[in-house]
Write a protein that holds these residues in place. Structure first.
Motif, PDB file in Angstrom:
ATOM      1  N   LEU A   1       0.831  -1.207   0.000  1.00  0.00           N
ATOM      2  CA  LEU A   1       0.000   0.000   0.000  1.00  0.00           C
ATOM      3  C   LEU A   1       0.864   1.256   0.000  1.00  0.00           C
ATOM      4  CD1 LEU A   1      -2.818  -0.970   2.502  1.00  0.00           C
ATOM      5  CD2 LEU A   1      -3.065  -0.591   0.027  1.00  0.00           C
ATOM      6  N   ASP A   2       0.344   2.305  -0.636  1.00  0.00           N
ATOM      7  CA  ASP A   2       1.112   3.545  -0.704  1.00  0.00           C
ATOM      8  C   ASP A   2       1.233   4.231   0.652  1.00  0.00           C
ATOM      9  OD1 ASP A   2      -1.511   4.241  -0.466  1.00  0.00           O
ATOM     10  OD2 ASP A   2      -1.571   5.601  -2.188  1.00  0.00           O
ATOM     11  N   THR A   3       0.446   3.783   1.619  1.00  0.00           N
ATOM     12  CA  THR A   3       0.546   4.335   2.976  1.00  0.00           C
ATOM     13  C   THR A   3       1.569   3.596   3.834  1.00  0.00           C
ATOM     14  OG1 THR A   3      -1.289   2.908   3.668  1.00  0.00           O
ATOM     15  CG2 THR A   3      -1.838   5.142   2.948  1.00  0.00           C
ATOM     16  N   ALA A   4       2.116   2.511   3.302  1.00  0.00           N
ATOM     17  CA  ALA A   4       3.069   1.697   4.074  1.00  0.00           C
ATOM     18  C   ALA A   4       4.408   2.399   4.190  1.00  0.00           C
ATOM     19  CB  ALA A   4       3.246   0.338   3.408  1.00  0.00           C
ATOM     20  N   ARG A   5       5.188   2.001   5.238  1.00  0.00           N
ATOM     21  CA  ARG A   5       6.525   2.549   5.419  1.00  0.00           C
ATOM     22  C   ARG A   5       7.499   1.863   4.455  1.00  0.00           C
ATOM     23  NH1 ARG A   5       4.722   1.383  10.495  1.00  0.00           N
ATOM     24  NH2 ARG A   5       6.139  -0.388  10.647  1.00  0.00           N
ATOM     25  N   LEU A   6       8.624   2.505   4.219  1.00  0.00           N
ATOM     26  CA  LEU A   6       9.665   1.959   3.345  1.00  0.00           C
ATOM     27  C   LEU A   6      10.125   0.607   3.852  1.00  0.00           C
ATOM     28  CD1 LEU A   6      11.711   2.057   1.068  1.00  0.00           C
ATOM     29  CD2 LEU A   6      13.177   3.502   2.510  1.00  0.00           C
ATOM     30  N   SER A   7      10.239   0.452   5.156  1.00  0.00           N
ATOM     31  CA  SER A   7      10.677  -0.834   5.720  1.00  0.00           C
ATOM     32  C   SER A   7       9.711  -1.951   5.352  1.00  0.00           C
ATOM     33  CB  SER A   7      10.810  -0.720   7.243  1.00  0.00           C
ATOM     34  OG  SER A   7       9.564  -0.343   7.833  1.00  0.00           O
ATOM     35  N   GLU A   8       8.404  -1.652   5.307  1.00  0.00           N
ATOM     36  CA  GLU A   8       7.413  -2.665   4.940  1.00  0.00           C
ATOM     37  C   GLU A   8       7.590  -3.082   3.478  1.00  0.00           C
ATOM     38  OE1 GLU A   8       3.330  -1.866   6.320  1.00  0.00           O
ATOM     39  OE2 GLU A   8       4.192  -0.160   7.399  1.00  0.00           O
ATOM     40  N   ALA A   9       7.909  -2.109   2.628  1.00  0.00           N
ATOM     41  CA  ALA A   9       8.123  -2.413   1.213  1.00  0.00           C
ATOM     42  C   ALA A   9       9.323  -3.342   1.032  1.00  0.00           C
ATOM     43  CB  ALA A   9       8.316  -1.126   0.412  1.00  0.00           C
ATOM     44  N   VAL A  10      10.387  -3.080   1.811  1.00  0.00           N
ATOM     45  CA  VAL A  10      11.578  -3.929   1.727  1.00  0.00           C
ATOM     46  C   VAL A  10      11.257  -5.347   2.189  1.00  0.00           C
ATOM     47  CG1 VAL A  10      13.915  -4.284   2.592  1.00  0.00           C
ATOM     48  CG2 VAL A  10      13.143  -1.974   1.983  1.00  0.00           C
ATOM     49  N   VAL A  11      10.436  -5.471   3.237  1.00  0.00           N
ATOM     50  CA  VAL A  11      10.038  -6.795   3.717  1.00  0.00           C
ATOM     51  C   VAL A  11       9.238  -7.537   2.638  1.00  0.00           C
ATOM     52  CG1 VAL A  11       8.592  -8.011   5.391  1.00  0.00           C
ATOM     53  CG2 VAL A  11      10.094  -6.168   6.151  1.00  0.00           C
ATOM     54  N   VAL A  12       8.316  -6.822   1.972  1.00  0.00           N
ATOM     55  CA  VAL A  12       7.528  -7.453   0.901  1.00  0.00           C
ATOM     56  C   VAL A  12       8.437  -7.927  -0.225  1.00  0.00           C
ATOM     57  CG1 VAL A  12       5.839  -6.991  -0.921  1.00  0.00           C
ATOM     58  CG2 VAL A  12       5.393  -6.224   1.412  1.00  0.00           C
ATOM     59  N   MET A  13       9.381  -7.100  -0.618  1.00  0.00           N
ATOM     60  CA  MET A  13      10.320  -7.476  -1.690  1.00  0.00           C
ATOM     61  C   MET A  13      11.122  -8.712  -1.309  1.00  0.00           C
ATOM     62  SD  MET A  13      11.642  -3.597  -2.484  1.00  0.00           S
ATOM     63  CE  MET A  13      13.159  -4.131  -3.253  1.00  0.00           C
ATOM     64  N   THR A  14      11.469  -8.822  -0.030  1.00  0.00           N
ATOM     65  CA  THR A  14      12.317  -9.930   0.418  1.00  0.00           C
ATOM     66  C   THR A  14      11.526 -11.216   0.605  1.00  0.00           C
ATOM     67  OG1 THR A  14      13.717  -8.333   1.578  1.00  0.00           O
ATOM     68  CG2 THR A  14      13.947 -10.652   2.196  1.00  0.00           C
ATOM     69  N   ASN A  15      10.288 -11.100   1.105  1.00  0.00           N
ATOM     70  CA  ASN A  15       9.523 -12.288   1.477  1.00  0.00           C
ATOM     71  C   ASN A  15       8.598 -12.818   0.382  1.00  0.00           C
ATOM     72  OD1 ASN A  15      10.732 -12.184   3.965  1.00  0.00           O
ATOM     73  ND2 ASN A  15       9.020 -11.133   4.964  1.00  0.00           N
ATOM     74  N   THR A  16       8.398 -12.060  -0.675  1.00  0.00           N
ATOM     75  CA  THR A  16       7.545 -12.542  -1.770  1.00  0.00           C
ATOM     76  C   THR A  16       8.211 -13.741  -2.442  1.00  0.00           C
ATOM     77  OG1 THR A  16       6.616 -10.351  -2.173  1.00  0.00           O
ATOM     78  CG2 THR A  16       6.480 -11.934  -3.969  1.00  0.00           C
ATOM     79  N   PRO A  17       7.465 -14.831  -2.691  1.00  0.00           N
ATOM     80  CA  PRO A  17       8.053 -15.998  -3.365  1.00  0.00           C
ATOM     81  C   PRO A  17       8.720 -15.602  -4.684  1.00  0.00           C
ATOM     82  CG  PRO A  17       5.855 -16.522  -2.531  1.00  0.00           C
ATOM     83  CD  PRO A  17       6.036 -15.049  -2.319  1.00  0.00           C
ATOM     84  N   GLY A  18       9.922 -16.114  -4.879  1.00  0.00           N
ATOM     85  CA  GLY A  18      10.679 -15.769  -6.075  1.00  0.00           C
ATOM     86  C   GLY A  18      11.542 -14.543  -5.920  1.00  0.00           C
ATOM     87  N   ARG A  19      11.353 -13.781  -4.811  1.00  0.00           N
ATOM     88  CA  ARG A  19      12.138 -12.580  -4.510  1.00  0.00           C
ATOM     89  C   ARG A  19      12.332 -11.724  -5.765  1.00  0.00           C
ATOM     90  NH1 ARG A  19      16.900 -13.666  -0.266  1.00  0.00           N
ATOM     91  NH2 ARG A  19      16.603 -11.401  -0.179  1.00  0.00           N
ATOM     92  N   PRO A  20      11.284 -11.066  -6.233  1.00  0.00           N
ATOM     93  CA  PRO A  20      11.351 -10.350  -7.505  1.00  0.00           C
ATOM     94  C   PRO A  20      12.251  -9.128  -7.528  1.00  0.00           C
ATOM     95  CG  PRO A  20       9.298  -9.857  -6.369  1.00  0.00           C
ATOM     96  CD  PRO A  20       9.976 -10.935  -5.576  1.00  0.00           C
ATOM     97  N   GLY A  21      12.621  -8.585  -6.341  1.00  0.00           N
ATOM     98  CA  GLY A  21      13.490  -7.415  -6.346  1.00  0.00           C
ATOM     99  C   GLY A  21      12.747  -6.135  -6.622  1.00  0.00           C
ATOM    100  N   ALA A  22      11.418  -6.142  -6.435  1.00  0.00           N
ATOM    101  CA  ALA A  22      10.616  -4.936  -6.637  1.00  0.00           C
ATOM    102  C   ALA A  22       9.292  -5.117  -5.921  1.00  0.00           C
ATOM    103  CB  ALA A  22      10.386  -4.678  -8.120  1.00  0.00           C
ATOM    104  N   ALA A  23       8.635  -3.989  -5.638  1.00  0.00           N
ATOM    105  CA  ALA A  23       7.298  -4.020  -5.053  1.00  0.00           C
ATOM    106  C   ALA A  23       6.439  -3.002  -5.784  1.00  0.00           C
ATOM    107  CB  ALA A  23       7.351  -3.698  -3.559  1.00  0.00           C
ATOM    108  N   CYS A  24       5.249  -3.434  -6.193  1.00  0.00           N
ATOM    109  CA  CYS A  24       4.310  -2.531  -6.849  1.00  0.00           C
ATOM    110  C   CYS A  24       3.516  -1.796  -5.756  1.00  0.00           C
ATOM    111  CB  CYS A  24       3.361  -3.293  -7.759  1.00  0.00           C
ATOM    112  SG  CYS A  24       4.187  -4.077  -9.171  1.00  0.00           S
ATOM    113  N   VAL A  25       3.522  -0.488  -5.811  1.00  0.00           N
ATOM    114  CA  VAL A  25       2.850   0.339  -4.811  1.00  0.00           C
ATOM    115  C   VAL A  25       1.448   0.670  -5.324  1.00  0.00           C
ATOM    116  CG1 VAL A  25       2.972   2.427  -3.424  1.00  0.00           C
ATOM    117  CG2 VAL A  25       5.082   1.297  -4.161  1.00  0.00           C
TER     118      VAL A  25
END
Length: 381
Positions: A270-294
């Motif tokens: 979500l666009d209201t999330a903190r940067l740290s949350e975005a990094v966690v999503v990028m790291t924990n998403t299966p396949g580790r895509p190296g990006a997060a769609c906001v």
């Protein structure tokens, strides 16, 4: 003392008269000229090379001229058939299009090879088709033929014995026969329901015997029938892709929705999330895509945050991971749709020099992500 001198002295003591030894005469040296040795094959002298080159050039030109003549003869044969297409072709087209079974293609020898290719072309464009070898047909393979089928029989002469033996059997089974032949008066033509006559064609062979121009004409008529049939049926790119999942052909028609990451593999934050949350999503998403769609609360794409963005922040000394991700994300990123060709998406990624592209639907919702690793796995890059 030399051995011969010792022998002479011994014979003299014994009272044997010994004749003085005459010196050996040398043979006179011949004044005749010796014949010059011929050069071994393939090792001509330097002086003869230009002449040999001229001979090779003349031979090459004659060879190329003959090869061009073969192509011209086959081209004339194909163009000659165009004037023969008429009502019989339309009749054959309707029979094949309206058959409720499958198209059974048969032929012997070179015509049989052309028939196998025709059957393959039909199958690849969604027409059920099988090739029936005439010799094997009379030993049980006739069981491949059933009610509702249509027979395409190829024979330039129209007198192929193996094919003629099948005609009464086809009649008994009630399967119509379309003959592709060069003799409209042949036994095959007389026993067929429809005749596609390519006419009598002079072969490109120097003996006038080897099937060349005639097989080119048969091949062309078969392709004309298959492509006209394709044009008359509802068969699009997606249908073609379904039948060609492998190789270059399959990749050329593959769509993004067949490769993109969806569900749990689609990294959304979500666009209201903190940067740290975005990094966690990028790291924990299966396949580790190296990006997060906001995205916003409705799932509409707002931006993208990537590993590259994170590295650039660190290089600039940014250490606050509690800021909202919308402040540091890439805004208005390039997007693709699920229906985009993967080849097009890959070209776009190369042009933009990015490793990920968000996938959005017609309303702008983030429905997936295409990652360069997906393209590598599918051998697009």
């Amino acid at each position: 003392m030399p051995p011969h001198a010792s022998r002479m002295a011994t014979r003299a003591k014994a009272g044997v008269e010994v004749a003085p030894r005459k010196p050996m005469a040398r043979a006179p040296r011949s004044t005749a000229k010796k014949p010059r040795l011929r050069a071994l094959p393939g090792r001509a002298s330097a002086g003869s090379e230009p002449a040999r080159a001229r001979v090779r050039d003349a031979d090459a030109e004659a060879t190329l001229a003959y090869a061009r003549g073969v192509l011209e003869a086959e081209a004339r044969a194909i163009l000659g058939v165009t004037e023969r297409l008429g009502d019989a072709f339309l009749h054959a087209l309707h029979l094949v299009r309206d058959c409720t079974g499958q198209v059974v293609v048969t032929g012997m020898g070179k015509a049989g090879h052309i028939g196998q290719k025709l059957s393959s072309t039909l199958a690849s464009t969604g027409v059920r088709s099988v090739f029936l070898h005439p010799a094997e047909a009379v030993h049980g393979d006739l069981g491949r033929v059933g009610q509702g089928d249509v027979i395409l029989a190829l024979s330039n002469s129209g007198s192929t014995e193996e094919l003629l033996r099948l005609l009464p059997l086809f009649k008994r089974m009630g399967t119509p026969v379309v003959a592709l032949t060069g003799d409209a008066d042949s036994a095959l033509a007389r026993g067929a329901d429809v005749v596609l006559d390519i006419g009598r064609i002079e072969e490109a062979c120097p003996m006038g015997l080897v099937p060349t121009a005639s097989t080119a004409a048969l091949h062309a008529v078969g392709d004309a029938l298959a492509m006209t049939l394709l044009r008359s049926r509802p068969f699009g790119r997606d249908d073609y892709a379904l039948l060609h999942p492998g190789g270059k052909l399959g990749r050329s028609v593959l769509r993004v929705f067949e490769l993109m990451r969806t569900g749990r593999a689609n990294p959304l934050v979500l666009d209201t999330a903190r940067l740290s949350e975005a990094v966690v999503v990028m790291t924990n998403t299966p396949g580790r895509p190296g990006a997060a769609c906001v995205v916003d609360k409705d799932g509409m794409l707002e931006g993208i945050f990537t590993d590259g963005d994170l590295r650039r922040l660190v290089e600039r000394g940014h250490q606050d991971f509690e800021v909202p991700v919308r402040q540091v994300m890439g805004k208005r990123p390039r997007c693709i749709t699920p229906e985009t060709l993967v080849l097009t998406a890959a070209a776009q990624m190369r042009e933009l020099k990015v490793d990920q592209l968000p996938v959005v639907d017609v309303e702008g919702r983030a429905v997936g992500l295409l990652d360069v690793q997906d393209l590598l796995a599918a051998k697009f890059v």
